[in-house]
Scaffold this motif. Structure first.
Motif, PDB file in Angstrom:
ATOM      1  N   ARG A  40       0.833  -1.212   0.000  1.00  0.00           N
ATOM      2  CA  ARG A  40       0.000   0.000   0.000  1.00  0.00           C
ATOM      3  C   ARG A  40       0.867   1.262   0.000  1.00  0.00           C
ATOM      4  NH1 ARG A  40      -3.730  -1.177   3.704  1.00  0.00           N
ATOM      5  NH2 ARG A  40      -5.104  -1.881   2.061  1.00  0.00           N
ATOM      6  N   VAL A  41       1.908   1.270   0.802  1.00  0.00           N
ATOM      7  CA  VAL A  41       2.753   2.463   0.920  1.00  0.00           C
ATOM      8  C   VAL A  41       3.579   2.692  -0.345  1.00  0.00           C
ATOM      9  CG1 VAL A  41       4.742   3.416   2.169  1.00  0.00           C
ATOM     10  CG2 VAL A  41       2.844   2.417   3.437  1.00  0.00           C
ATOM     11  N   THR A  42       4.135   1.616  -0.900  1.00  0.00           N
ATOM     12  CA  THR A  42       5.061   1.767  -2.026  1.00  0.00           C
ATOM     13  C   THR A  42       4.412   1.593  -3.393  1.00  0.00           C
ATOM     14  OG1 THR A  42       5.652  -0.580  -2.057  1.00  0.00           O
ATOM     15  CG2 THR A  42       6.959   0.882  -0.616  1.00  0.00           C
ATOM     16  N   GLY A  43       3.270   0.903  -3.447  1.00  0.00           N
ATOM     17  CA  GLY A  43       2.670   0.571  -4.734  1.00  0.00           C
ATOM     18  C   GLY A  43       3.360  -0.604  -5.413  1.00  0.00           C
ATOM     19  N   TYR A  44       4.305  -1.220  -4.723  1.00  0.00           N
ATOM     20  CA  TYR A  44       5.062  -2.344  -5.269  1.00  0.00           C
ATOM     21  C   TYR A  44       4.193  -3.600  -5.327  1.00  0.00           C
ATOM     22  CZ  TYR A  44       9.034  -5.535  -5.811  1.00  0.00           C
ATOM     23  OH  TYR A  44       9.926  -6.477  -6.268  1.00  0.00           O
ATOM     24  N   ASP A  45       4.315  -4.362  -6.393  1.00  0.00           N
ATOM     25  CA  ASP A  45       3.605  -5.635  -6.524  1.00  0.00           C
ATOM     26  C   ASP A  45       4.351  -6.661  -5.667  1.00  0.00           C
ATOM     27  OD1 ASP A  45       2.518  -8.080  -7.230  1.00  0.00           O
ATOM     28  OD2 ASP A  45       2.610  -7.707  -9.386  1.00  0.00           O
ATOM     29  N   VAL A  46       3.811  -6.960  -4.503  1.00  0.00           N
ATOM     30  CA  VAL A  46       4.511  -7.813  -3.536  1.00  0.00           C
ATOM     31  C   VAL A  46       4.722  -9.232  -4.043  1.00  0.00           C
ATOM     32  CG1 VAL A  46       3.852  -6.451  -1.533  1.00  0.00           C
ATOM     33  CG2 VAL A  46       2.374  -8.324  -2.274  1.00  0.00           C
ATOM     34  N   ARG A  47       4.024  -9.629  -5.091  1.00  0.00           N
ATOM     35  CA  ARG A  47       4.252 -10.957  -5.666  1.00  0.00           C
ATOM     36  C   ARG A  47       5.648 -11.067  -6.260  1.00  0.00           C
ATOM     37  NH1 ARG A  47      -0.278 -11.251  -9.939  1.00  0.00           N
ATOM     38  NH2 ARG A  47       0.617  -9.186 -10.224  1.00  0.00           N
ATOM     39  N   GLN A  48       6.242  -9.918  -6.579  1.00  0.00           N
ATOM     40  CA  GLN A  48       7.582  -9.906  -7.165  1.00  0.00           C
ATOM     41  C   GLN A  48       8.660 -10.303  -6.153  1.00  0.00           C
ATOM     42  OE1 GLN A  48       7.989  -9.461 -10.505  1.00  0.00           O
ATOM     43  NE2 GLN A  48       5.751  -9.474 -10.418  1.00  0.00           N
ATOM     44  N   LEU A  49       8.327 -10.322  -4.871  1.00  0.00           N
ATOM     45  CA  LEU A  49       9.300 -10.718  -3.855  1.00  0.00           C
ATOM     46  C   LEU A  49       9.679 -12.181  -4.007  1.00  0.00           C
ATOM     47  CD1 LEU A  49       7.728  -8.846  -0.823  1.00  0.00           C
ATOM     48  CD2 LEU A  49       9.803  -8.210  -2.078  1.00  0.00           C
ATOM     49  N   ILE A  72      -2.051 -13.412  -1.664  1.00  0.00           N
ATOM     50  CA  ILE A  72      -3.206 -12.948  -0.898  1.00  0.00           C
ATOM     51  C   ILE A  72      -3.101 -11.449  -0.622  1.00  0.00           C
ATOM     52  CG2 ILE A  72      -4.372 -13.113   1.346  1.00  0.00           C
ATOM     53  CD1 ILE A  72      -3.587 -16.145   1.242  1.00  0.00           C
ATOM     54  N   ALA A  73      -1.913 -10.990  -0.263  1.00  0.00           N
ATOM     55  CA  ALA A  73      -1.719  -9.557  -0.018  1.00  0.00           C
ATOM     56  C   ALA A  73      -1.989  -8.765  -1.291  1.00  0.00           C
ATOM     57  CB  ALA A  73      -0.300  -9.290   0.485  1.00  0.00           C
ATOM     58  N   TRP A  74      -1.494  -9.238  -2.417  1.00  0.00           N
ATOM     59  CA  TRP A  74      -1.703  -8.552  -3.693  1.00  0.00           C
ATOM     60  C   TRP A  74      -3.184  -8.504  -4.036  1.00  0.00           C
ATOM     61  CZ3 TRP A  74      -3.493 -10.510  -8.426  1.00  0.00           C
ATOM     62  CH2 TRP A  74      -3.385  -9.629  -9.500  1.00  0.00           C
ATOM     63  N   GLU A  75      -3.892  -9.628  -3.855  1.00  0.00           N
ATOM     64  CA  GLU A  75      -5.329  -9.656  -4.142  1.00  0.00           C
ATOM     65  C   GLU A  75      -6.088  -8.686  -3.240  1.00  0.00           C
ATOM     66  OE1 GLU A  75      -6.431 -13.761  -3.776  1.00  0.00           O
ATOM     67  OE2 GLU A  75      -5.463 -14.298  -5.673  1.00  0.00           O
ATOM     68  N   THR A  76      -5.682  -8.609  -1.987  1.00  0.00           N
ATOM     69  CA  THR A  76      -6.310  -7.681  -1.047  1.00  0.00           C
ATOM     70  C   THR A  76      -6.078  -6.241  -1.484  1.00  0.00           C
ATOM     71  OG1 THR A  76      -6.048  -9.244   0.772  1.00  0.00           O
ATOM     72  CG2 THR A  76      -6.350  -6.928   1.371  1.00  0.00           C
ATOM     73  N   LEU A  77      -4.860  -5.934  -1.868  1.00  0.00           N
ATOM     74  CA  LEU A  77      -4.540  -4.573  -2.306  1.00  0.00           C
ATOM     75  C   LEU A  77      -5.281  -4.218  -3.597  1.00  0.00           C
ATOM     76  CD1 LEU A  77      -0.752  -4.613  -1.483  1.00  0.00           C
ATOM     77  CD2 LEU A  77      -2.502  -3.237  -0.349  1.00  0.00           C
ATOM     78  N   ARG A  78      -5.456  -5.155  -4.484  1.00  0.00           N
ATOM     79  CA  ARG A  78      -6.198  -4.924  -5.724  1.00  0.00           C
ATOM     80  C   ARG A  78      -7.656  -4.575  -5.434  1.00  0.00           C
ATOM     81  NH1 ARG A  78      -6.304  -9.682  -9.566  1.00  0.00           N
ATOM     82  NH2 ARG A  78      -8.361  -8.821  -9.864  1.00  0.00           N
ATOM     83  N   GLN A  79      -8.242  -5.233  -4.439  1.00  0.00           N
ATOM     84  CA  GLN A  79      -9.632  -4.986  -4.072  1.00  0.00           C
ATOM     85  C   GLN A  79      -9.820  -3.589  -3.475  1.00  0.00           C
ATOM     86  OE1 GLN A  79     -10.689  -8.162  -1.456  1.00  0.00           O
ATOM     87  NE2 GLN A  79     -10.810  -9.673  -3.085  1.00  0.00           N
ATOM     88  N   ASP A  80      -8.770  -3.086  -2.845  1.00  0.00           N
ATOM     89  CA  ASP A  80      -8.845  -1.778  -2.188  1.00  0.00           C
ATOM     90  C   ASP A  80      -8.808  -0.608  -3.163  1.00  0.00           C
ATOM     91  OD1 ASP A  80      -8.988  -3.047   0.229  1.00  0.00           O
ATOM     92  OD2 ASP A  80      -6.932  -2.629   0.824  1.00  0.00           O
ATOM     93  N   ARG A  81      -8.491  -0.871  -4.404  1.00  0.00           N
ATOM     94  CA  ARG A  81      -8.376   0.219  -5.383  1.00  0.00           C
ATOM     95  C   ARG A  81      -9.698   0.731  -5.820  1.00  0.00           C
ATOM     96  NH1 ARG A  81      -3.327  -1.474  -9.183  1.00  0.00           N
ATOM     97  NH2 ARG A  81      -1.881  -1.671  -7.489  1.00  0.00           N
TER      98      ARG A  81
END
Length: 81
Positions: A40-49, A72-81
């Motif tokens: 959320r803070v960086t806008g980074y796609d955490v799946r890339q980790l 799961i984190a990425w899917e959650t962040l996508r829903q928040d947009r």
């Protein structure tokens, strides 16, 4: 992926997101929280980790668990947009 009810033990093949006190997060729970905050803070796609992400390994998570929590984190962040 996550155990549905932390009060009845951990289902086989599932991750517990809560510590034994049922109040604090487990390592997996806090890792998931950190991923969502970081994303959320960086806008980074955490799946890339990826599976070899160092902090997940330091927390005792397998590469497969890390990737699943990142998804799961990425899917959650996508829903928040």
């Amino acid at each position: 992926m996550a155990d549905a009810n932390p009060y009845d033990g951990i289902d086989p093949g599932r991750l517990g997101l809560w510590a034994d006190d049922h109040y604090h997060g487990s390592s997996a729970g806090y890792y998931l929280e950190a991923l969502t905050i970081f994303g959320r803070v960086t806008g980074y796609d955490v799946r890339q980790l990826g599976a070899g992400e160092r902090s997940a390994a330091d927390l005792g998570l397998t590469g497969e668990q890390a990737v699943a929590l990142q998804r799961i984190a990425w899917e959650t962040l996508r829903q928040d947009r």
